[in-house]
Design a protein around this motif. Sequence first.
Motif, short mmCIF file in Angstrom:
data_model
loop_
_atom_site.label_atom_id
_atom_site.label_comp_id
_atom_site.label_asym_id
_atom_site.label_seq_id
_atom_site.Cartn_x
_atom_site.Cartn_y
_atom_site.Cartn_z
N HIS B 19 0.82 -0.98 0.04
CA HIS B 19 0.09 0.04 0.08
C HIS B 19 0.82 1.25 -0.01
O HIS B 19 1.11 1.44 1.09
CB HIS B 19 -0.95 -0.12 1.21
N VAL B 20 1.20 1.50 -1.36
CA VAL B 20 2.42 3.01 -1.27
C VAL B 20 1.73 4.20 -0.92
O VAL B 20 2.58 5.23 -0.57
CB VAL B 20 3.07 2.67 -2.50
N LEU B 21 0.34 4.58 -1.46
CA LEU B 21 -0.03 5.88 -1.17
C LEU B 21 -1.57 5.59 -0.38
O LEU B 21 -2.19 4.69 -0.87
CB LEU B 21 -0.56 6.58 -2.68
N GLN B 22 -1.53 6.18 0.93
CA GLN B 22 -2.76 6.15 1.82
C GLN B 22 -3.30 7.44 1.97
O GLN B 22 -2.95 8.35 2.60
CB GLN B 22 -2.23 5.68 3.15
N LYS B 23 -4.35 7.76 1.12
CA LYS B 23 -5.34 8.56 1.15
C LYS B 23 -4.36 10.11 1.20
O LYS B 23 -4.52 10.91 1.66
CB LYS B 23 -6.18 8.89 2.55
N VAL B 24 -3.73 10.04 0.09
CA VAL B 24 -2.82 11.42 -0.33
C VAL B 24 -3.62 12.28 -0.99
O VAL B 24 -3.99 11.94 -2.21
CB VAL B 24 -1.54 10.67 -1.03
N SER B 25 -3.75 13.45 -0.58
CA SER B 25 -4.56 14.55 -1.19
C SER B 25 -3.19 15.80 -1.41
O SER B 25 -2.50 15.97 -0.53
CB SER B 25 -5.61 15.08 -0.26
N LEU B 26 -3.48 16.19 -2.85
CA LEU B 26 -2.47 17.54 -2.85
C LEU B 26 -3.20 18.27 -4.11
O LEU B 26 -3.90 17.79 -4.81
CB LEU B 26 -1.17 16.90 -3.32
#
Lengths: 286, 239
Positions: B19-26
């Motif tokens: 799981h490399v990105l967890q709920k990433v917001s940008l």
Amino acid sequence: MNQWLLLGVNSITLGGLLFLLSAGFSLIFGLMRIPNLTHGSFFMLGAYIGVSFLGLGLGFWAAALLAAAAMAVIGGGIERLLLRRLAGQELAQVLVTLGLSFMIADLCLMIWGGDPISLDTPAGLSGAVPIASIVFPAYRLAIVVIAVVIAVALWLMLERTRLGAMIRAGVDDAPMARVVGIRVSRLFTLIFCLGAGIAGFAGVMGGPILSVYPGLDADMLPLALIIVILGGTGSLLGALLGSIVVGFLYNFGQVLFPEIAYIILFLPMLLILLFRPQGLFGRHAP
Amino acid sequence: MAPDALVLGEVDAYYGDSHVLQKVSLRLGEGRLLGLLGRNGAGKTTCMNVAVGLLPPRAGTVTLFGEAVTARPPETIARRGMALVPQGRHIFKSLSVRENLTVAARKPAVGGRHSWTLEAVFASFPRLAERQHHAASHLSGGEQQMLAIGRALMSNPRVLLMDEPSEGLAPQIVGEVMAMVRRLKQQGLSILLVEQNAKLVLDVADDIIILNNGRVAVADTVAGMEASGVDLHHHLGVF
């Protein structure tokens, strides 16, 4: 006329036909990594479709061009509908293309029957051309000229146009080519159409020399394999050189050493595989 | 209010089971420069791959100027105005320098301005003009980086993603690359810049995101971050 010279002319003629067969095979194998065992069937089916167009009363070259167009459509369809779904699975691709070649062979037997069909030499080329006190059969010369013209056109397309650069970019690094905006999958379909079309054209063009018969596909496919292994996958120059070598080996082998003609044909392939697996001009090892 | 140039909304991404990105917001505002920082393996390059369409996210959205492009094919996203200068440059090695540029040439997507042509790229990178007929594989590392930037510009993008453009380059070449980044920003291009070298980013960025283990640890403007005294070393230091 000197027997050896005639044999030489025949060898070069066969080499020209074989180039048209193997150029597409080499591009499809070298650029898309698809070992397309249907390629011999493209040659045979193209020839049979040409037979039907001739039967409708069309001229020889019109029939050849229409057969090429039909094969381009059929080849593109096979790529889009079948091979596309098997991307990267070489074993599955081998099995599917082999299975297809059996199906096409049966289909041809059903439609065109089992008797060999001999095509007439196109009007105007049935005579002979005297060059420097030697008389050459005009049609065989025409085959060589057409093969050279197609070879040069293919080379220019790949090496000198933006389309060719896009194809090479897709081969170099397909994900990056897509990120740059190149529609790689469309280009690969285009290559497949082109390879199948040229093979079909070659099938009709070879008709007056080889005639058209059940098993023509299985006779041609091994030759294409030898050529591509000799010359190297994905290399047009390699396909051209390999075709001429195989043209000579085939003709001279059958006359000089008929008992071991096939050994003479396949031995160079074995040696190349052992000592130079990428072929004489190959992009990468198979 | 004009939509942001690029938004990742609560993106979840996996490589296989990891799981490399967890709920990433940008959020990259139009005409701004967003610096993306983080340790090796924090998920920076994965963010890039999700944005350009190479890695479809399992959940979450990617929006380009208000238009959803989540999990669209890379070639489609490129045509909507996204360009990438990838980590490791990924130039096309069997093509000439000139061909590397021309295969990427495109008129701008709607809303973009057509300003980059072969001549304009050559004017910005004279070394590429001198070596235009050479095989791209014969270029030095710095020249390859310039080629990768030039190739991205040839598509006349509205959003430019740059992944570690200073990696493996001599300090003088890094200076040239960063000067180019500044110039592109002044021309109004929206830029997402990934870097290991935090100082380079803080010099040019408007906003900063710090990723840690696939999550957003800090999201702030550069000014706000300096005012609140965020300890960069805490987030980026190896020891």
